[in-house]
Design an enzyme around this catalytic site. Structure first.
Site, PDB file in Angstrom:
ATOM      1  N   TYR A  80     -20.323  14.313   1.929  1.00  0.00           N
ATOM      2  CA  TYR A  80     -18.948  13.743   2.037  1.00  0.00           C
ATOM      3  C   TYR A  80     -18.442  13.522   0.521  1.00  0.00           C
ATOM      4  O   TYR A  80     -19.026  13.137  -0.187  1.00  0.00           O
ATOM      5  CB  TYR A  80     -19.024  12.526   2.514  1.00  0.00           C
ATOM      6  CG  TYR A  80     -19.548  12.462   4.015  1.00  0.00           C
ATOM      7  CD1 TYR A  80     -19.526  13.514   5.008  1.00  0.00           C
ATOM      8  CD2 TYR A  80     -19.932  11.363   4.726  1.00  0.00           C
ATOM      9  CE1 TYR A  80     -20.057  13.717   6.051  1.00  0.00           C
ATOM     10  CE2 TYR A  80     -20.553  11.102   6.045  1.00  0.00           C
ATOM     11  CZ  TYR A  80     -20.309  12.336   6.586  1.00  0.00           C
ATOM     12  OH  TYR A  80     -20.831  12.344   8.068  1.00  0.00           O
ATOM     13  N   ALA A 129     -12.701   9.221  19.587  1.00  0.00           N
ATOM     14  CA  ALA A 129     -12.078  10.446  20.236  1.00  0.00           C
ATOM     15  C   ALA A 129     -10.811  10.642  19.322  1.00  0.00           C
ATOM     16  O   ALA A 129      -9.919  11.068  19.745  1.00  0.00           O
ATOM     17  CB  ALA A 129     -11.804  10.707  21.512  1.00  0.00           C
TER      18      ALA A 129
END
Length: 300
Positions: free
Chosen positions: A51, A200
């Site tokens: 990251y 989601a």
């Protein structure tokens, strides 16, 4: 906030975990988000050496100074940055893992990692070598436990058979139920699931309908089908965000539901949703609305 045990490891993680990949690209602002998470009772932080080319680990390390003993800290390994610093290559070798952990420990400002995870995996990997690397790090005391982050059933199954991982990180939500088929296998191996993509991509929050219009489908839902499904879910619950978190935590194989946050307000939205919860009756109703898809690839 309630906690659950990761496998049979003796490590207890908060039911809501902070996925640090979404932290703001500012040291002080990212610290505010992590501080808010810790104040809310979240003790599980997940990052990765990949990251932002390691900067994310640095931000996390800065934020947890003086609080390390109160935190279950997870990071990942397996993606080796190329010399150009903008791309990476897959490398699950023992040499790379033993080298990468030293850099992660330095960036995180700690001398051990609670959960070290393989950040991917293929069937072409020498899994025995990879597992040997993790087991060696455990013996050295550099890590307490290890796991894998993957959505490939065949890779996960082999990893469970060859080693003793205590966690499987998988994309799992009300709109992506593909992992459910494999929960019994994971549970039988005395491991736990860590969910990413719990909301989601925001499709299961107060921004659900707006996010639906901006998404060209999701997983196996085509655009129109996604819109109809999210609309139905939103209609059947007072708080879709709360229902989304309660849905994944309904599965006892799940130890922690990871949420990301770019601001304190976003983080607190998830904490409030977690605290609010959702009744079993509503969850039962929502389950009849969403589909149970299965992984089409990586099964053999």
């Amino acid at each position: 906030m309630k906690k659950r045990e990761l496998g049979k490891s003796g490590l207890f993680v908060s039911e809501l975990g902070l996925g640090c990949m979404s932290l703001p690209d500012d040291l002080n602002e990212s610290k505010k988000v992590i501080d808010a998470a810790l104040d809310a009772g979240i003790n599980f932080l997940d990052t990765a050496d990949l990251y932002d080319s390691g900067k994310n680990e640095q931000f996390v390390g800065h934020a947890i100074k003086g609080k390390r003993e109160d935190i279950i800290l997870a990071t990942k390994v397996g993606n080796k940055m190329n010399e150009n610093g903008t791309s990476w290559a897959w490398d699950p070798s023992k040499n790379h893992i033993e080298s990468a952990i030293k850099k992660s420990l330095h960036r995180l400002g700690t001398d051990y990692i609670d959960l070290y995870q393989l950040h991917g995996g293929t069937m072409e990997d020498d899994v025995e070598e990879t597992i040997d690397a993790f087991e060696s790090l455990k013996k050295e005391g550099l890590i307490r436990q290890y796991g894998i982050s993957s959505i490939r059933p065949n890779v996960i199954e082999r990893f469970l058979e060859k080693g003793t991982p205590i966690s499987i990180m998988m994309q799992y939500s009300m709109l992506d139920r593909r992992p459910e088929e494999w929960f019994p296998m994971i549970h039988h191996a005395a491991a736990s699931v860590l969910t990413r993509g719990t909301l989601a991509k925001g499709l299961l929050t107060s921004e659900a309908l707006a996010r639906t219009k901006a998404n060209n489908g999701f997983v196996e839902y085509a655009t129109e089908e996604l819109s109809q499904t999210v609309t139905a879910l939103d209609r059947e619950t007072e708080d879709l965000h709360a229902a989304a978190i309660a849905f994944v935590l309904r599965e006892q194989t799940v130890a922690s539901a990871l949420v990301g946050a770019r601001s304190v307000d976003q983080l607190l939205d998830s904490v409030i949703a977690y605290d609010k919860g959702c009744t079993e009756d509503v969850l039962d109703k929502l389950t009849t609305i969403v589909q149970t898809h299965t992984y089409k690839e990586h099964r053999v």
